[in-house]
Each structure stands twice: as C-alpha cells, then as structure tokens.
Design a protein around this motif. Structure first.
Motif, PDB file in Angstrom:
ATOM      1  N   ASP B  21       0.886  -1.167   0.000  1.00  0.00           N
ATOM      2  CA  ASP B  21       0.000   0.000   0.000  1.00  0.00           C
ATOM      3  C   ASP B  21       0.921   1.214   0.000  1.00  0.00           C
ATOM      4  O   ASP B  21       1.582   1.507   0.997  1.00  0.00           O
ATOM      5  N   GLY B  23       1.368   4.816   0.207  1.00  0.00           N
ATOM      6  CA  GLY B  23       0.549   5.938   0.657  1.00  0.00           C
ATOM      7  C   GLY B  23       1.322   7.230   0.858  1.00  0.00           C
ATOM      8  O   GLY B  23       2.547   7.225   0.925  1.00  0.00           O
ATOM      9  N   SER B  25       1.334   9.135   3.507  1.00  0.00           N
ATOM     10  CA  SER B  25       1.975   9.276   4.807  1.00  0.00           C
ATOM     11  C   SER B  25       2.748   8.030   5.200  1.00  0.00           C
ATOM     12  O   SER B  25       3.737   8.108   5.886  1.00  0.00           O
ATOM     13  N   ASP B 201      -4.305  14.900   6.335  1.00  0.00           N
ATOM     14  CA  ASP B 201      -3.486  16.118   6.327  1.00  0.00           C
ATOM     15  C   ASP B 201      -4.339  17.366   6.529  1.00  0.00           C
ATOM     16  O   ASP B 201      -3.919  18.321   7.189  1.00  0.00           O
ATOM     17  N   LYS B 229      -3.177  14.320  17.273  1.00  0.00           N
ATOM     18  CA  LYS B 229      -4.441  13.914  16.655  1.00  0.00           C
ATOM     19  C   LYS B 229      -4.585  12.392  16.715  1.00  0.00           C
ATOM     20  O   LYS B 229      -5.644  11.875  17.093  1.00  0.00           O
ATOM     21  N   GLY B 301      -7.530   7.186   8.810  1.00  0.00           N
ATOM     22  CA  GLY B 301      -8.581   8.073   9.318  1.00  0.00           C
ATOM     23  C   GLY B 301      -9.765   7.328   9.922  1.00  0.00           C
ATOM     24  O   GLY B 301     -10.533   7.896  10.716  1.00  0.00           O
TER      25      GLY B 301
END
Ligand code: ATP
Lengths: 263, 354
Positions: B21, B23, B25, B201, B229, B301
């Motif tokens: 994957d 990505g 990040s 982001d 977060k 997320g």
C-alpha cells in the motif's frame, strides 16, 4: 515421530515474525488471537493424518508417506545448502575485509615514507651550495692570477689559498654526489607515487567487492515464503468466477500500462 | 556462486507474494512469508560528504530519516496520494522526488525480506487517480526489485482483501486523500469512484490553526499536531478530556484541546456523506438499500473514534438510514488486500508481465 514434531515446531517458529504489543497497538491492532506453536504443529500433523486416512487406501498411503518424508528431507537439505552458502559468503567477506585492512596499512606506510623523503629533500641546501660554488671559483681564479703574476707569496698565504683550492675540489665532489642523490630521490619518489596510485586503485576495488558481497549477503538472508509454487485462485472458491473476471481486468490494465512503457 | 536477482533459473526455492500500500503518509507491505512492515513515506539523503560519512548511508527512510532530518535533504515523494513527479517536469526537484519515490518502493520491498532464490510477485495498491506517467514510474521502480508487478486501485484492494466484492461502499480515509469506491462484483470503473483531498493532512491543518487561535504562546510543529491527533482523535461525544501539554516559552503547559480536536476531525463527515449519497443515488435502485447498509471505513482516518456513528447519523438524515462498518486492521487493509490479489492471480497472468 518426536524429531519430526520438533522440526515442524522449528519450521513454524522460523516463519513467524516478532513484534511487540506496543507496536501492534500502534498499527491499530487491538485484539489478537493467540495460538501456541505446539498447538499449530499438532494441528498440522492431525490434518495431514486425517486427510491421508480419509483419502487414501493402504498402499497409496505408504507412497505418500514416503514422498512426504523425501520432501521433508529435501527441504532440510536445501536449508543446509543455504546455510553453507551463507557462511561461504561470510568467509569471503571476512577475507575481503582483511585484504582491505592490509591495503590500507600498506598505503599509509608508503605515504609516510614518501613524506619523510620529501622532507629530507631540503631545497635551501641546494641554494646554499650554489653560492659557495661561486665563491670557491672566484678564489681559484685569484690564486691562479696571483701565481701567474708572480706576486709576493708567504707560506701562510699559500697554505690559505691551497686550502681554498682543496675546498673547491671537495665542493665539486659534493655537488656531483648531491646530483646523484637527487636523481635517486626523484626515481624513488616517482616509484613510490606509482605504488601509492596502484594501492589506491586496489583499495577502491576491494571496497567495491566488499560492498557487493554485503549486498548479496543481505539478499540471501531473506525469509522463506510459505509457497513453493505459484498459487492462483483456489479451485473451491465460491466466488471463483467473479474473482477470475476481476483478475483478468487487472491484468489487462497492467498489460496496457506496462507494454506501453516498453514500446 | 550467488545468482543475480533477476536470474530466472536460480529461482527454485519458492514464490513470495508481496502486497504493498503506497501511501502519502506511510507505505506498508504484507508478504507471504509472514512479514508485515510499515514505513513513513519520507526519504532523506545526506546533505554533504560529512553527513554521509557520519550517517554511513546514502539514503535513509521513515522514522530514521525524520530523526536525522537536520543533516538530510528530505523528500516526501507522494502528495495527495500520487507521486509528485509528473513525467513532464524536468526540473531538479521533480527528478529528485522521482528518485525518492523509487528508493522508497525499493525499501518497502526490502522490508518484505525476499530471498534471492525466490520468485517475487508484487501487487501495489495505488490511488485510482494516479496518472499514466505516475503509474509507469511506480512500475519501473518496483521492477528493479521484483520479477513481476501489477498495480490496482487502492480502495479495490481493501474490499478484495475483506472478500467484500459485491454491494459494498469502501471509504478509505488516507493522509492526502479520501477515496470512495463502490463494489458491484466487477472491477470498479470511473463512475464507481470518488476522490477528494479532505483527509488526514487537512484535519492536521485545521487542528493546527485552531490550536494557534485558542492557545496563545503554544509552540508546536505540524508533526506534533499529527501525533496528538492520532492519540486523541474523535468526533461526537468526547470519550475523555483531551488534556495535552505544549511548550509555552519552553515551559510545558497543559491545554484542553477537546473542542479543537472534535472540530478538526469533524471536517471529514460532510464530504464523506456527500460522496456516499452520490454513489448510492446513482446505483441500481434494486441494490441501493443493500449498499447503504454496507459502508466500510478503511485507512488511518477510520481510527477516529465515533466516526462510524457520526456518519450513520448523517446518513439517517440524508438517506433515511445506513450501516457503517470499520475495517479491523486500518494500517494493513490495503496491503493485505493487495497480497490476496497477488495470491489469486493465475500463474500465466504473472508470466505475461515478466
Ligand atoms: N488514530 C488515528 N486517528 C486519526 N487519524 C489517524 C490515526 N492514525 C492515523 N491517522 C491518520 O491517517 C492518515 C494515514 O492514513 P493511511 O496510512 O491510510 O494513509 P496513506 O495511505 O498514507 O495516504 P493516502 O491514502 O492519502 O495516500 C494520516 O493522516 C494519519 O495521521
């Protein structure tokens, strides 16, 4: 059968990977199912036995058992081969490292010897002797001149002038010797420089070899896949048809993309 | 003697499948030798010879690169889910980003610990929107390390990995983008997918702004905001008070960031619900109800607490109801799915790409 069980346990252990609870948490895993090694080994064994029992009649069973044993031994052997290869690479690597160290030491020695030689080559001395030579030549001319003119000469005067003459000869000798020494030094320096160049060359070659060996080494120490052969969809998969269509669509898109790249 | 990686004849030991994957990040791999690894998608190169001597490496990745960033030229080669390199840009920066992306892919494959004597087949989940140039660059980078590689859409691989091939709506909330994908038993097409850049982001940016406005003197970096977060994220009713320490003039000072964190995380809800509504409204009416009840949250997320309930609530208002599920392993969902695709791909398909 205990030996086989232990080997199976070891094999499963090798396939497993280590992680910490914190790391799993970080990766978003909150719950894990725990299954002990022995239990897994026992399950595999039981499964093999059950399937052998249910699918095979007596004679076949033995053939399969023999084949399984042979396959197991083959796997063990291939593992041994790999271990051997690995230690061979390690030995080569050690040798390359020793060679590299020796080359480095040699290079350092040559460099400091050259430095010493160059320091001894005092350029000021040559200049000084040059000046002396001029003075002696002047004095010889003066003695010759005085003797030729037949002017007044005391014993002291002659002794002084003779000493000066001898000094002149000595100075000549000295200059010749110096020239010879200089030529020798020049040759030595050139030879040393060549040697240093060569050493530097083999040093970087050995370093390169070492790097290659290290790269090979790290490639080799990978972890074995659980598959011996290319898999594909399981024949019993309920959605084999749907999945087949999807696989074909993925392949088609990739053929388009990758053939385009190479065209 | 050892054989080269690409030598077909020497690959007699087995077949290693790798699912990746790729990505914005982080990049994760899941492989058929049991390895699962993830690395932050950042690449660093020593700034000068001195740093190189000191670090003893030509290139550093992920956390290690972040820790040594002061002596490195840093690259984050993916942006909004795609490579920053477009294939047209000829400037140094674009080239450097391409190299960083290629090195990152190489590192991800190395992390999977392939053996030199195994055949290596890799499937990479890439954003559905990646340009052709972009995809070519990804394939090229991977091909240097594996025997064959295939790309497939990221949300599709998530769904495939969960065996949810029909009537499911995947919502993959990443760092750069949120990707919605409708599955109906065949390969999803353009009309089945929606992508927007309100994602992780964007949440970080809003949270940083809110902290700046409400916590006078607090000092922080965007990385600190992202970390806090990930520690506290929630929407809806607060499960706990978010008491966070931030330095003020160098002195650790406690702030209550409960409202700020809720507000920042909540920016995801509306665009996601709009996307869901659109994909459901344009679906075969006979199957709309089923699709509505199979919304699958995936990606980093999806770890925001209360997000499933919040989306269900919004769906109730807009669509009269709906059921939202969460993927069990948000970090490895994409890689696991890609691994499953690699496994299920028939041998002769792989052969065609070697
Ligand atoms: N516990 C958490 N709560 C909220 N957000 C989180 C949490 N953990 C990770 N994230 C966020 O999820 C995002 C990363 O998700 P993911 O790894 O799925 O994205 P990616 O694949 O790197 O990005 P993209 O799909 O955009 O290319 C980051 O923004 C990260 O901050």
């Amino acid at each position: 059968m205990g030996g086989l069980k232990d080997s199976m346990r070891d094999a499963i252990k090798q396939l497993a990977f280590r992680t910490s609870v914190d790391r799993l948490k970080k990766q978003g895993v909150t719950q894990v199912n725990v299954l002990g090694l022995d239990r897994i080994a026992a399950l595999i064994e039981a499964a093999v036995h059950r399937s052998l029992k249910s699918r095979l009649v007596g004679a076949d069973r033995e053939v399969v058992a023999d084949a399984t044993k042979a396959e197991f031994l083959r796997l063990l052997r291939s593992n041994e081969d790999l271990l051997r290869e690995k230690s061979e690479v390690e030995r080569m690597r050690e040798r390359a490292e020793e060679e590299l160290d020796a080359l480095r030491r040699d290079l350092a020695q040559q460099q400091s010897a050259l430095k010493l030689k160059l320091e001894r080559l005092d350029p000021a001395a040559a200049g000084r002797w040059h000046g002396e030579d001029g003075a002696i030549a002047g004095k010889v001319a003066a003695i010759v001149q005085a003797l030729a003119n037949g002017g007044p000469t005391s014993a002291d005067d002659v002794q002084r002038r003779l000493t000066e003459l001898v000094m002149d000869v000595v100075s000549d000798e000295r200059r010749d010797a110096e020239a010879a020494r200089q030529a020798l030094i020049d040759r030595d320096v050139a030879a040393m420089q060549r040697r240093i160049e060569k050493l530097t060359g083999s040093l970087s070659l050995t370093e390169h070899k070492l790097q290659q060996l290290s790269a090979q080494h790290s490639l080799d120490s990978g972890i074995s896949s659980i598959y011996r052969e290319v898999q594909g969809l399981a024949p019993g998969d309920e959605r084999a048809e749907t999945k087949k269509g999807m696989m074909a669509a993925i392949l088609e898109a990739n053929l388009r993309l990758q053939k385009r790249g190479t065209a | 003697m050892m054989s080269e990686n690409k030598d077909k004849d020497a690959k007699t030991h087995g077949v290693l499948y790798i699912g990746m994957d790729l990505g914005t990040s982080r990049t994760s791999v899941s492989a058929s030798n049991g390895v699962r690894e993830t690395v932050c998608s950042v690449v660093g190169y020593p700034k000068d010879v001195v740093s190189q001597k000191l670090l003893k490496k030509d290139v550093l990745f992920g956390k290690e690169a972040l820790e040594k960033r002061l002596s490195l030229r840093m690259y984050k080669p993916l942006e909004k889910g795609v490579l920053k390199y477009t294939g047209e840009a000829k400037d140094q920066e674009a080239k450097a980003n391409l190299k960083a992306a290629q090195d990152l892919i190489g590192e991800a494959i190395r992390l999977a610990k392939p053996r030199a004597d195994e055949l290596v087949y890799c499937v990479i989940g890439a954003p559905a929107e990646a340009s052709v140039k972009n995809r070519e660059a990804i394939v090229e980078a991977a091909k240097a390390h594996v025997d064959a590689v295939m790309l497939c859409s990221e949300p599709f691989s998530v769904a495939y990995g969960m065996e949810m091939l029909e009537d499911v709506l995947v919502v993959d909330i990443g760092a750069g983008t949120t990707d919605l994908c409708r599955m109906h038993g065949t390969m999803p097409e353009e009309a089945d997918q929606i992508m927007f850049d309100v994602a992780g982001d964007a949440v970080d940016a809003v949270l940083a702004k809110r902290i700046e406005q409400s916590c006078p003197g607090a000092q922080f970096t965007i990385q600190m905001v992202k970390d806090l977060k990930e520690r506290w994220s929630f929407v809806g009713d607060a499960p706990e008070k978010c008491l966070v320490e931030l330095p003020v003039d160098g002195k650790p000072t406690q702030f209550d960031l409960t409202d700020q964190i809720r507000a920042a995380c909540s920016i995801l809800i509306d665009p996601i619900c709009k996307g869901i509504t659109k994909l459901i409204a344009t679906f075969d009416p006979e199957f709309q109800a089923r699709l509505k009840n199979r919304v699958l949250l995936a990606g980093g997320g999806s770890m925001i607490r209360g997000l499933d309930t919040a989306i269900e609530k919004a769906m109730k208002e807009r669509l009269g109801g709906g059921k939202v599920l969460r993927i069990e392993e948000p970090i490895y969902g994409g890689a696991n799915g890609a691994l499953k695709i690699a496994h299920d791909m028939p041998a002769d398909y792989w052969e065609q790409l070697r």
